[in-house]
Design an enzyme around this catalytic site. Structure first.
Site, PDB file in Angstrom:
ATOM      1  CD  GLU A 249      -2.808  -1.189   0.091  1.00 55.51           C
ATOM      2  OE1 GLU A 249      -3.171  -0.168  -0.525  1.00 55.51           O
ATOM      3  OE2 GLU A 249      -3.413  -2.216  -0.138  1.00 55.51           O
ATOM      4  CB  CYS A 287      -1.636   7.167   0.712  1.00 54.36           C
ATOM      5  SG  CYS A 287      -0.227   6.406   1.552  1.00 54.36           S
TER       6      CYS A 287
END
Length: 481
Positions: A249, A287
């Site tokens: 991720e 993110c």
């Protein structure tokens, strides 16, 4: 908050020969000292996890579910204490830290629910072909092996939960390595896991420094790696162990698209508010924070001043103050990097509309317009409270601008039109498309992950459970089907 914290070795507290200090990025005060495992202690933890693999996989579902439920309930009971700790070690405003604890509560609860449903098995008749008469296939999932979970600093509790909870749910032992800047939140999970009846050796929390991580990555007894962090580190891990299963991720360059039908004053006020909030929450250190706004030309001139005003209304300051929206970045070095990228963009022709100043580890919420395509800010993940706003002529150009990025984590599309929503879902090269909101929305039970350089694999409790396991088929013969 200034005591020395032991780590968790195969389910029990232990200390090493050295320790390191965790300090607040806001004011530099000591949050706590954390003991560092020796190489021998790391070996003990890995050996214990490997040894308990079969036992843990065979643990009854109710035992694993009860442990997960216990952690969920205990996190809820200690919300305020843990939120203050996250805020102290991370610099995250306490209101966002409370939200992070709440999400971790849900992650462990979801995992408990999934553990009770997991591995019911899927039966398949094989007599659809003559050679399969009297045969039935039963497919179940089994752990791939011990999981190495490597967590980042920006959500030190919840992203640790996303490693630990699915592993426990499927009966896979886990070694958790928290980020060196924010290890204490993960050690709290150890306290709560130690209150359960999980087998000794099924979990460890090891705050080893980053320069010792490659040895863990290379260890053949840890065949599954779940990493959240930067792209260069994530892909270096994958390249170094091509035969291991890696879930990565990684970064993003989140875009919010505002289309012509999102045009009333209420619409634009809502878009501006959501954009301002989620380009700056966690100091932009998410993110899926909003880094780019791509507004249709028909709404651009009305939307831009609303965004600037909403960004300027963000309250900056002491993260322990409940009124604070934006605290410091994780370190002064991180803030200096953001400062350098913004300065570069302005030198190259971007218009600075607000912000653009640094004070230690804090960087002022910033809005830029006319960002040149070749600048670092246009191509990379800023991971700071910086937003650029661009104009697009029509839906096709707006969607092309979203895709003009090496990243593809999530995108937000402000539209009321269902057909447009489905076109966006088809056209945008991202892992998630959020309609009527910013790309920063994440529910912890949904599949979460990206395309392109934003990583491989998916988190979200049930999806991580699939990632940690593989299908094993049992064929029964001679049955009267």
């Amino acid at each position: 908050m200034t005591s020395t914290h032991a780590f968790w070795l195969a389910g029990r507290q232990a200390t090493g020969e050295t320790a390191f200090d965790v300090t607040s990025p806001w004011d530099g005060r000591l949050v706590g000292s954390v003991s560092v495992p020796t190489e021998a202690q790391v070996e003990e933890a890995v050996a214990a996890a490997h040894a308990v693999l079969d036992e843990f996989a065979a643990t009854p579902a109710h035992v694993r579910a009860a442990a997960l439920d216990h952690v969920s309930k205990r996190l809820a009971e200690r919300t305020e204490e843990i939120a203050l700790l996250i805020s102290a070690e991370n610099g995250k405003p306490v209101k966002w830290a409370r939200g992070e604890v709440g999400r971790a509560v849900s992650v462990f609860r979801f995992a408990a629910e999934e553990a009770r449903r997991f591995n019911g098995g899927e039966a398949q008749r094989l007599d659809t072909d003559a050679g399969g008469e009297g045969r039935l296939a039963l497919t179940r999932r089994v752990p791939k092996g011990v999981v190495l979970g490597i967590a980042p600093f920006n959500f030190p509790l919840n992203l640790s939960a996303h490693k630990v909870a699915p592993a426990i749910a499927v009966g896979a032992p886990i070694i958790l390595k928290p980020a060196p800047a924010t290890p204490i939140s993960a050690l709290i999970l150890g306290e709560l896991l130690a209150e359960t009846e999980l087998p000794a050796g099924s979990w460890s929390v090891l705050p080893v420094p980053n320069d010792r991580m490659p040895a863990l990555v290379q260890d053949e007894r840890l065949p599954v790696i779940s990493f959240t962090g930067s792209g260069p580190v994530g892909y270096a891990i994958m390249d170094s162990v091509p035969r291991k299963h890696c879930t990565l991720e990684l970064g993003g360059n989140g875009a919010a698209v505002v289309l012509p039908d999102w045009s009333s004053e209420d619409d634009l006020d809502r878009a501006a508010s959501r954009i301002a909030t989620f380009s700056n929450y966690q100091g932009g250190q998410s993110c899926i924070s909003v880094q780019r706004v791509i507004a249709d030309a028909s709404v651009y001139d009305r939307l831009l001043p609303k965004i600037v005003a909403a960004v300027e209304a963000q309250v900056t300051g002491d993260p322990s103050d409940a009124a604070t929206d934006v605290g410091p970045l994780v370190s002064e070095d991180a803030a200096r990097r953001v400062e350098a990228w913004v300065d570069e963009a302005v030198r190259d022709g971007a218009k600075l509309l607000t912000g653009g100043t640094r004070d230690g580890a804090s960087y002022a919420p910033t809005v830029l317009a006319d960002l040149p395509a070749g600048t670092t800010l246009a191509r990379e993940e800023v991971f700071g409270p910086v937003l650029s706003v661009a104009r697009a002529d029509g839906e096709a150009e707006a969607f092309a601008a979203v895709n003009d990025s090496p990243y593809g984590l999530q995108a937000g599309v402000f539209t009321h039109d269902l057909q447009t929503a489905f076109r966006a879902h088809r056209a945008l090269e991202v892992g998630g498309v959020i309609i009527g909101d910013v790309p920063s929305y994440r529910a912890d039970q949904m599949p979460y992950g990206g395309a392109k350089q934003s990583g491989v694999g998916r988190e979200g409790v049930a999806y991580a459970m699939d990632d940690y396991t593989y299908e094993r088929v049992l064929v029964l013969t001679g049955l009267a089907l």
